[in-house]
Design an enzyme around this catalytic site. Structure first.
Site, PDB file in Angstrom:
ATOM      1  N   ARG A 118       5.866  15.697 -19.025  1.00 18.73           N
ATOM      2  CA  ARG A 118       6.188  15.879 -17.589  1.00 18.73           C
ATOM      3  C   ARG A 118       4.961  16.196 -16.738  1.00 18.73           C
ATOM      4  O   ARG A 118       5.074  16.800 -15.657  1.00 18.73           O
ATOM      5  CB  ARG A 118       7.258  16.947 -17.388  1.00 18.73           C
ATOM      6  CG  ARG A 118       8.559  16.627 -18.085  1.00 18.73           C
ATOM      7  CD  ARG A 118       9.732  17.401 -17.534  1.00 18.73           C
ATOM      8  NE  ARG A 118      10.936  17.010 -18.238  1.00 18.73           N
ATOM      9  CZ  ARG A 118      11.337  17.574 -19.383  1.00 18.73           C
ATOM     10  NH1 ARG A 118      10.630  18.540 -19.917  1.00 18.73           N
ATOM     11  NH2 ARG A 118      12.433  17.153 -19.979  1.00 18.73           N
ATOM     12  N   LYS A 140      -1.941   8.711  -5.679  1.00 21.96           N
ATOM     13  CA  LYS A 140      -0.935   7.664  -5.891  1.00 21.96           C
ATOM     14  C   LYS A 140      -1.226   7.008  -7.234  1.00 21.96           C
ATOM     15  O   LYS A 140      -2.334   6.489  -7.448  1.00 21.96           O
ATOM     16  CB  LYS A 140      -0.992   6.618  -4.778  1.00 21.96           C
ATOM     17  CG  LYS A 140      -0.278   7.042  -3.512  1.00 21.96           C
ATOM     18  CD  LYS A 140      -0.179   5.879  -2.538  1.00 21.96           C
ATOM     19  CE  LYS A 140       0.509   6.301  -1.255  1.00 21.96           C
ATOM     20  NZ  LYS A 140       0.523   5.227  -0.241  1.00 21.96           N
ATOM     21  N   GLU A 182     -12.562  -1.603   2.325  1.00 23.79           N
ATOM     22  CA  GLU A 182     -11.756  -0.370   2.368  1.00 23.79           C
ATOM     23  C   GLU A 182     -12.503   0.747   3.108  1.00 23.79           C
ATOM     24  O   GLU A 182     -11.880   1.646   3.661  1.00 23.79           O
ATOM     25  CB  GLU A 182     -11.381   0.078   0.954  1.00 23.79           C
ATOM     26  CG  GLU A 182     -10.495  -0.914   0.206  1.00 23.79           C
ATOM     27  CD  GLU A 182      -9.040  -0.939   0.699  1.00 23.79           C
ATOM     28  OE1 GLU A 182      -8.694  -0.147   1.593  1.00 23.79           O
ATOM     29  OE2 GLU A 182      -8.272  -1.760   0.185  1.00 23.79           O
ATOM     30  N   LYS A 224     -10.048  10.192   4.057  1.00 24.12           N
ATOM     31  CA  LYS A 224      -8.798  10.059   3.294  1.00 24.12           C
ATOM     32  C   LYS A 224      -8.315  11.424   2.802  1.00 24.12           C
ATOM     33  O   LYS A 224      -7.121  11.708   2.817  1.00 24.12           O
ATOM     34  CB  LYS A 224      -8.978   9.079   2.122  1.00 24.12           C
ATOM     35  CG  LYS A 224      -7.677   8.907   1.358  1.00 24.12           C
ATOM     36  CD  LYS A 224      -7.627   7.724   0.421  1.00 24.12           C
ATOM     37  CE  LYS A 224      -6.253   7.661  -0.247  1.00 24.12           C
ATOM     38  NZ  LYS A 224      -6.098   6.560  -1.186  1.00 24.12           N
ATOM     39  N   GLU A 234       3.231  10.825   2.084  1.00 22.64           N
ATOM     40  CA  GLU A 234       3.441   9.754   3.067  1.00 22.64           C
ATOM     41  C   GLU A 234       4.756   9.875   3.831  1.00 22.64           C
ATOM     42  O   GLU A 234       5.545   8.934   3.886  1.00 22.64           O
ATOM     43  CB  GLU A 234       3.326   8.385   2.378  1.00 22.64           C
ATOM     44  CG  GLU A 234       3.036   7.280   3.378  1.00 22.64           C
ATOM     45  CD  GLU A 234       2.603   5.972   2.742  1.00 22.64           C
ATOM     46  OE1 GLU A 234       1.752   5.988   1.838  1.00 22.64           O
ATOM     47  OE2 GLU A 234       3.126   4.941   3.162  1.00 22.64           O
ATOM     48  N   ARG A 238       0.058   9.418   6.586  1.00 26.84           N
ATOM     49  CA  ARG A 238      -0.576   8.677   5.484  1.00 26.84           C
ATOM     50  C   ARG A 238      -0.305   7.173   5.563  1.00 26.84           C
ATOM     51  O   ARG A 238      -1.097   6.369   5.073  1.00 26.84           O
ATOM     52  CB  ARG A 238      -0.126   9.251   4.130  1.00 26.84           C
ATOM     53  CG  ARG A 238      -0.910   8.651   2.968  1.00 26.84           C
ATOM     54  CD  ARG A 238      -0.777   9.433   1.678  1.00 26.84           C
ATOM     55  NE  ARG A 238      -1.525   8.761   0.633  1.00 26.84           N
ATOM     56  CZ  ARG A 238      -1.757   9.258  -0.561  1.00 26.84           C
ATOM     57  NH1 ARG A 238      -1.303  10.447  -0.897  1.00 26.84           N
ATOM     58  NH2 ARG A 238      -2.468   8.580  -1.460  1.00 26.84           N
ATOM     59  N   ASN A 242      -2.486   2.188   5.617  1.00 22.21           N
ATOM     60  CA  ASN A 242      -2.088   0.818   5.293  1.00 22.21           C
ATOM     61  C   ASN A 242      -2.443  -0.192   6.385  1.00 22.21           C
ATOM     62  O   ASN A 242      -1.883  -1.289   6.419  1.00 22.21           O
ATOM     63  CB  ASN A 242      -0.579   0.771   5.022  1.00 22.21           C
ATOM     64  CG  ASN A 242      -0.227   1.491   3.739  1.00 22.21           C
ATOM     65  OD1 ASN A 242      -0.925   1.367   2.739  1.00 22.21           O
ATOM     66  ND2 ASN A 242       0.835   2.275   3.763  1.00 22.21           N
ATOM     67  N   HIS A 245      -2.426  -3.919   5.674  1.00 25.31           N
ATOM     68  CA  HIS A 245      -1.814  -4.159   4.357  1.00 25.31           C
ATOM     69  C   HIS A 245      -0.579  -5.049   4.411  1.00 25.31           C
ATOM     70  O   HIS A 245      -0.319  -5.782   3.459  1.00 25.31           O
ATOM     71  CB  HIS A 245      -1.455  -2.826   3.693  1.00 25.31           C
ATOM     72  CG  HIS A 245      -2.626  -2.176   3.032  1.00 25.31           C
ATOM     73  ND1 HIS A 245      -3.738  -1.782   3.722  1.00 25.31           N
ATOM     74  CD2 HIS A 245      -2.877  -1.865   1.736  1.00 25.31           C
ATOM     75  CE1 HIS A 245      -4.617  -1.257   2.891  1.00 25.31           C
ATOM     76  NE2 HIS A 245      -4.121  -1.298   1.679  1.00 25.31           N
ATOM     77  N   HIS A 249      -0.850  -7.955   2.054  1.00 22.45           N
ATOM     78  CA  HIS A 249       0.008  -8.164   0.873  1.00 22.45           C
ATOM     79  C   HIS A 249       0.671  -9.526   0.929  1.00 22.45           C
ATOM     80  O   HIS A 249       0.816 -10.204  -0.103  1.00 22.45           O
ATOM     81  CB  HIS A 249       1.075  -7.066   0.789  1.00 22.45           C
ATOM     82  CG  HIS A 249       0.568  -5.789   0.199  1.00 22.45           C
ATOM     83  ND1 HIS A 249       1.138  -4.573   0.443  1.00 22.45           N
ATOM     84  CD2 HIS A 249      -0.469  -5.537  -0.637  1.00 22.45           C
ATOM     85  CE1 HIS A 249       0.475  -3.623  -0.203  1.00 22.45           C
ATOM     86  NE2 HIS A 249      -0.517  -4.196  -0.851  1.00 22.45           N
ATOM     87  N   HIS A 262      -7.836  -7.840  -3.364  1.00 21.77           N
ATOM     88  CA  HIS A 262      -7.082  -6.978  -2.451  1.00 21.77           C
ATOM     89  C   HIS A 262      -7.907  -6.617  -1.199  1.00 21.77           C
ATOM     90  O   HIS A 262      -7.419  -6.750  -0.066  1.00 21.77           O
ATOM     91  CB  HIS A 262      -6.643  -5.714  -3.205  1.00 21.77           C
ATOM     92  CG  HIS A 262      -5.940  -4.722  -2.349  1.00 21.77           C
ATOM     93  ND1 HIS A 262      -4.690  -4.954  -1.811  1.00 21.77           N
ATOM     94  CD2 HIS A 262      -6.308  -3.492  -1.896  1.00 21.77           C
ATOM     95  CE1 HIS A 262      -4.327  -3.908  -1.090  1.00 21.77           C
ATOM     96  NE2 HIS A 262      -5.290  -3.013  -1.128  1.00 21.77           N
TER      97      HIS A 262
END
Ligand code: NAD
Ligand code: GLY
Length: 356
Positions: A118, A140, A182, A224, A234, A238, A242, A245, A249, A262
């Site tokens: 866990r 993340k 980025e 960041k 988020e 946050r 993106n 993005h 994407h 990416h």
């Protein structure tokens, strides 16, 4: 060497950025609480840097788990294999995983760390520019499913981030530029002063000048870290990270993940978001022009591939996780350094931007 902190109370952690940090084991060993350490890396990075990480771990019970190279390795099956390696090592709850590699290794190893008993500690040792300025900071973690990218994951913060810029010497040029995208993204979202600094130093960054590189990585990570400290999971701010993005994407998926890396897709996506902001009366054309010029100077693409189908891209954009039923929610901007969430964007405006 530059050091900053991701401030999350008792879970706060340092981000170290500089040359030779892998060999500075007294610094990062202090983040390891137990006796067991599993180093997770891939078949490209391990031959280059694994021995030096292992050399710093004398006295611990250490094992190594390697995955193959590429996004296709970011799978549940590989998480299971990492967990099996932890079991073979006899890893207890105070064990630590070291993720040595790019974002694929970091996301996967971090997710495995969040699952074992866990949740155990992990240290990010990013070796791509993209991982240093984005994926290794913020917690993340996750894997892909055949149905889509990053659909399964957990927020699980590392104990420390060790960004040794010497590892970038072996990084292919295209991967390096994708990381630069980025960095530009962070400035474009929330720091106009940093954007101007990037314009002033674009040539030196392109040439990988070490002092400037450390400063650029540190400024992006600091930005960041601030966002993550305020909105770890988020719920609001946050989402600004993106920018570009949703368009990006869609371009990645339409190109079956072979046309663009990416960071390249994000570069084009940011320009499209800037043009959409212009069309919606939110920002002026001079900001789009500055963004496009900086990305071009850094050797990044700023336009969709020839033959892109606007209807197909719009269909893919409707699947974005940020949307609510039937309404497109995009990250747009009011100009450089002033990104914001645009909750109800009309599809005809998106189509107009995609169509020319
Ligand atoms: P990657 O991990 O696939 O690395 C890119 C390539 O560079 C790979 O072939 C890798 O083997 C190679 N490589 C890595 N370090 C090297 C080195 N020092 N020298 C030579 N080759 C090296 O890709 P990436 O761009 O680092 O990361 C992309 C992944 O990150 C995606 O899965 C994306 O979803 C994820 N990501 C996560 C977050 C987050 O917040 N967790 C943010 C952005 C991206
Ligand atoms: N890469 C986006 C985030 O970390 O939230």
């Amino acid at each position: 060497m530059n050091e900053l902190t991701v401030a999350l109370g008792a879970r706060s952690y340092p981000v170290w950025i500089g040359a030779g940090l892998i060999d500075d084991s007294p610094r990062w060993r202090a983040a390891i609480r137990g006796r067991h350490v599993l180093i997770v890396s891939n078949t490209t990075v391990a031959p280059l840097y694994l021995a030096r990480v292992r050399a710093g771990l004398e006295g611990f019970l250490v094992d190594t788990h390697l995955i193959g190279d590429g996004e296709s390795e970011k799978t549940f099956a590989n998480v299971g294999e990492v967990l099996a390696s932890l079991a073979r090592l006899g890893a207890t709850r105070d064990a630590c995983i070291i993720a040595l590699g790019g974002g694929v290794v970091g996301d996967l190893a971090g997710f495995a760390a969040s699952c074992w008993m866990r949740g155990i500690d992990f240290i990010q040792m990013p070796t791509t520019l993209l991982a240093m300025v984005d994926s290794s900071v913020g917690g993340k973690t996750g894997v892909n499913l055949p149905e889509g990218k990053n659909l399964v994951g957990a927020f699980h913060q590392p104990r420390a981030v060790v960004a040794d810029i010497d590892t970038l010497a072996s990084l292919p040029d295209r991967e390096y530029r994708a990381g630069l995208a980025e960095i530009v993204k962070g400035a474009a979202i929330g720091d106009a002063g940093f954007f101007a600094w990037l314009e002033d130093h674009a040539d030196a960054l392109e040439a990988r000048e070490p002092t400037l590189l450390v400063e650029a990585i540190a400024r992006k990570c600091a930005y960041k870290a601030g966002v993550v400290s305020r909105d770890e999971t988020e719920q609001g701010e946050r989402a600004l990270l993106n920018l570009g993005h949703t368009f990006g994407h869609a371009l990645e998926t339409a190109g079956h993940y072979t046309t663009f890396l990416h960071g390249e897709a994000v570069a084009v996506g940011m320009v499209l978001a800037a043009r959409l902001s212009e069309r919606m009366g939110m920002a002026g054309s001079e900001d789009t022009a500055r963004l496009s010029a900086l990305l071009q100077r850094l050797g990044l693409p700023i336009a969709m591939p020839g033959g892109s189908d606007p209807d197909e891209l719009l269909r893919l954009m409707r699947l974005d996780k940020k949307n609510t039923a039937g309404v497109l929610k995009l990250i747009l901007w009011r100009g450089i350094g002033r990104a914001e969430i645009a909750p109800g964007v009309a599809e005809q405006d998106v189509l107009a931007v995609l169509g020319n």
